[in-house]
Design a protein around this motif. Sequence first.
Motif, PDB file in Angstrom:
ATOM      1  N   LYS A   1       0.836  -1.204   0.000  1.00  0.00           N
ATOM      2  CA  LYS A   1       0.000   0.000   0.000  1.00  0.00           C
ATOM      3  C   LYS A   1       0.868   1.251   0.000  1.00  0.00           C
ATOM      4  N   GLY A   2       1.945   1.221   0.793  1.00  0.00           N
ATOM      5  CA  GLY A   2       2.850   2.359   0.849  1.00  0.00           C
ATOM      6  C   GLY A   2       3.566   2.584  -0.470  1.00  0.00           C
ATOM      7  N   MET A   3       3.968   1.472  -1.115  1.00  0.00           N
ATOM      8  CA  MET A   3       4.656   1.592  -2.400  1.00  0.00           C
ATOM      9  C   MET A   3       3.728   2.144  -3.473  1.00  0.00           C
ATOM     10  N   LEU A   4       2.463   1.741  -3.439  1.00  0.00           N
ATOM     11  CA  LEU A   4       1.491   2.264  -4.399  1.00  0.00           C
ATOM     12  C   LEU A   4       1.256   3.756  -4.168  1.00  0.00           C
ATOM     13  N   LYS A   5       1.258   4.157  -2.892  1.00  0.00           N
ATOM     14  CA  LYS A   5       1.093   5.570  -2.575  1.00  0.00           C
ATOM     15  C   LYS A   5       2.272   6.378  -3.091  1.00  0.00           C
ATOM     16  N   LEU A   6       3.481   5.866  -2.902  1.00  0.00           N
ATOM     17  CA  LEU A   6       4.671   6.552  -3.404  1.00  0.00           C
ATOM     18  C   LEU A   6       4.618   6.665  -4.927  1.00  0.00           C
ATOM     19  N   ASP A   7       4.113   5.611  -5.566  1.00  0.00           N
ATOM     20  CA  ASP A   7       4.001   5.624  -7.022  1.00  0.00           C
ATOM     21  C   ASP A   7       3.009   6.699  -7.472  1.00  0.00           C
ATOM     22  N   ARG A   8       1.885   6.819  -6.759  1.00  0.00           N
ATOM     23  CA  ARG A   8       0.896   7.844  -7.100  1.00  0.00           C
ATOM     24  C   ARG A   8       1.472   9.244  -6.897  1.00  0.00           C
ATOM     25  N   ILE A   9       2.245   9.426  -5.837  1.00  0.00           N
ATOM     26  CA  ILE A   9       2.879  10.723  -5.580  1.00  0.00           C
ATOM     27  C   ILE A   9       3.832  11.090  -6.716  1.00  0.00           C
ATOM     28  N   ALA A  10       4.608  10.093  -7.167  1.00  0.00           N
ATOM     29  CA  ALA A  10       5.554  10.324  -8.261  1.00  0.00           C
ATOM     30  C   ALA A  10       4.818  10.676  -9.552  1.00  0.00           C
TER      31      ALA A  10
ATOM     32  N   GLU B   1       1.830  12.056  -9.787  1.00  0.00           N
ATOM     33  CA  GLU B   1       1.247  13.390  -9.620  1.00  0.00           C
ATOM     34  C   GLU B   1       2.302  14.469  -9.812  1.00  0.00           C
ATOM     35  N   ALA B   2       3.482  14.245  -9.259  1.00  0.00           N
ATOM     36  CA  ALA B   2       4.575  15.216  -9.415  1.00  0.00           C
ATOM     37  C   ALA B   2       4.961  15.366 -10.878  1.00  0.00           C
ATOM     38  N   ALA B   3       4.989  14.253 -11.610  1.00  0.00           N
ATOM     39  CA  ALA B   3       5.329  14.282 -13.033  1.00  0.00           C
ATOM     40  C   ALA B   3       4.254  15.033 -13.820  1.00  0.00           C
TER      41      ALA B   3
ATOM     42  N   VAL C   1       2.202  17.435 -12.667  1.00  0.00           N
ATOM     43  CA  VAL C   1       2.305  18.858 -12.355  1.00  0.00           C
ATOM     44  C   VAL C   1       3.481  19.485 -13.101  1.00  0.00           C
ATOM     45  N   ALA C   2       4.605  18.784 -13.128  1.00  0.00           N
ATOM     46  CA  ALA C   2       5.786  19.299 -13.828  1.00  0.00           C
ATOM     47  C   ALA C   2       5.489  19.491 -15.311  1.00  0.00           C
ATOM     48  N   HIS C   3       4.779  18.543 -15.905  1.00  0.00           N
ATOM     49  CA  HIS C   3       4.431  18.641 -17.330  1.00  0.00           C
ATOM     50  C   HIS C   3       3.495  19.814 -17.589  1.00  0.00           C
ATOM     51  N   GLU C   4       2.507  19.985 -16.711  1.00  0.00           N
ATOM     52  CA  GLU C   4       1.549  21.073 -16.899  1.00  0.00           C
ATOM     53  C   GLU C   4       2.191  22.433 -16.674  1.00  0.00           C
ATOM     54  N   ARG C   5       3.102  22.519 -15.708  1.00  0.00           N
ATOM     55  CA  ARG C   5       3.812  23.785 -15.504  1.00  0.00           C
ATOM     56  C   ARG C   5       4.720  24.092 -16.690  1.00  0.00           C
ATOM     57  N   GLU C   6       5.292  23.056 -17.278  1.00  0.00           N
ATOM     58  CA  GLU C   6       6.113  23.256 -18.475  1.00  0.00           C
ATOM     59  C   GLU C   6       5.253  23.779 -19.622  1.00  0.00           C
ATOM     60  N   SER C   7       3.993  23.337 -19.690  1.00  0.00           N
ATOM     61  CA  SER C   7       3.071  23.818 -20.724  1.00  0.00           C
ATOM     62  C   SER C   7       2.793  25.307 -20.565  1.00  0.00           C
ATOM     63  N   ALA C   8       2.897  25.816 -19.324  1.00  0.00           N
ATOM     64  CA  ALA C   8       2.672  27.242 -19.056  1.00  0.00           C
ATOM     65  C   ALA C   8       3.965  28.044 -19.073  1.00  0.00           C
ATOM     66  N   SER C   9       5.061  27.435 -19.463  1.00  0.00           N
ATOM     67  CA  SER C   9       6.373  28.075 -19.334  1.00  0.00           C
ATOM     68  C   SER C   9       6.554  29.253 -20.285  1.00  0.00           C
ATOM     69  N   LYS C  10       7.423  30.149 -19.888  1.00  0.00           N
ATOM     70  CA  LYS C  10       7.786  31.292 -20.717  1.00  0.00           C
ATOM     71  C   LYS C  10       8.406  30.824 -22.029  1.00  0.00           C
ATOM     72  N   GLU C  11       9.227  29.786 -21.956  1.00  0.00           N
ATOM     73  CA  GLU C  11       9.896  29.266 -23.153  1.00  0.00           C
ATOM     74  C   GLU C  11       8.874  28.833 -24.195  1.00  0.00           C
TER      75      GLU C  11
ATOM     76  N   SER D   1      -1.857  24.900 -10.210  1.00  0.00           N
ATOM     77  CA  SER D   1      -1.139  23.992  -9.306  1.00  0.00           C
ATOM     78  C   SER D   1      -0.327  24.724  -8.242  1.00  0.00           C
ATOM     79  N   PHE D   2      -0.159  26.041  -8.374  1.00  0.00           N
ATOM     80  CA  PHE D   2       0.662  26.789  -7.418  1.00  0.00           C
ATOM     81  C   PHE D   2      -0.134  27.119  -6.163  1.00  0.00           C
ATOM     82  N   ASP D   3       0.517  26.999  -5.021  1.00  0.00           N
ATOM     83  CA  ASP D   3      -0.103  27.359  -3.754  1.00  0.00           C
ATOM     84  C   ASP D   3      -0.532  28.828  -3.787  1.00  0.00           C
ATOM     85  N   GLY D   4      -1.737  29.091  -3.343  1.00  0.00           N
ATOM     86  CA  GLY D   4      -2.237  30.457  -3.293  1.00  0.00           C
ATOM     87  C   GLY D   4      -3.090  30.850  -4.471  1.00  0.00           C
ATOM     88  N   VAL D   5      -3.043  30.073  -5.575  1.00  0.00           N
ATOM     89  CA  VAL D   5      -3.862  30.381  -6.745  1.00  0.00           C
ATOM     90  C   VAL D   5      -5.260  29.796  -6.549  1.00  0.00           C
TER      91      VAL D   5
END
Length: 217
Positions: A16-25, A27-29, A31-41, A120-124
Amino acid sequence: MMQHKFDDISRHVSLKGMLKLDRIAQEAARVAHERESASKERARTVSDSAWVIARVEYGREKAVENAMIEAGIEACVIMRMGPERKRHGRRLPASRLPVFNGIVFVYCLPDNHALRGILSFDGVKSIVMGGEKAVKVTVETINEFKELAADGAYDYGRRSDAIKKGDKVRITSGPFVGYEVSVDAFGEGGHGDAVVTIVIFGKPSVFNMPLAMLEKV
């Protein structure tokens, strides 16, 4: 060797813990992809990019702006001089405050991935929408805001005897141009901002409006 490491982990982490860690990973991936979609570049390489309006928690405007800039996203909080303050009988110099309280402008290609990245940013809290699409603000308009702020047009000390509490006013500039609202409150002695209520997403939202943005109806 890798199998040995996996065996060591599996002895201390439940399935159960390993599955949770996998879900966290995952989710992080995401968020990173979506933030890259909003990037200045990315925004600078696409012709349909524009400034959009992110509504944020009051007092968190600069913190959100800084977090986005650190993530490679072009964000902007228009600043002006606030009021002088008194403490223990001493007059303190005016500090810089956002012109638009609770708002951060973000330059991006406003597709669903980029908008989720902004959210995804805190405060938005939300993105200002017009129907199903984000409301766009032109580069020229943002530049005009910056120039007016630099010239002191939005400073708190600006005085107007023409607008008073209870007056109906039209917003002549800013992201809510064209709205007609009533002045709920007003700066002391005719100085400061007018406090108005604007209906967004069907819900009333309170904003401080510099007098330079208002005209009496």
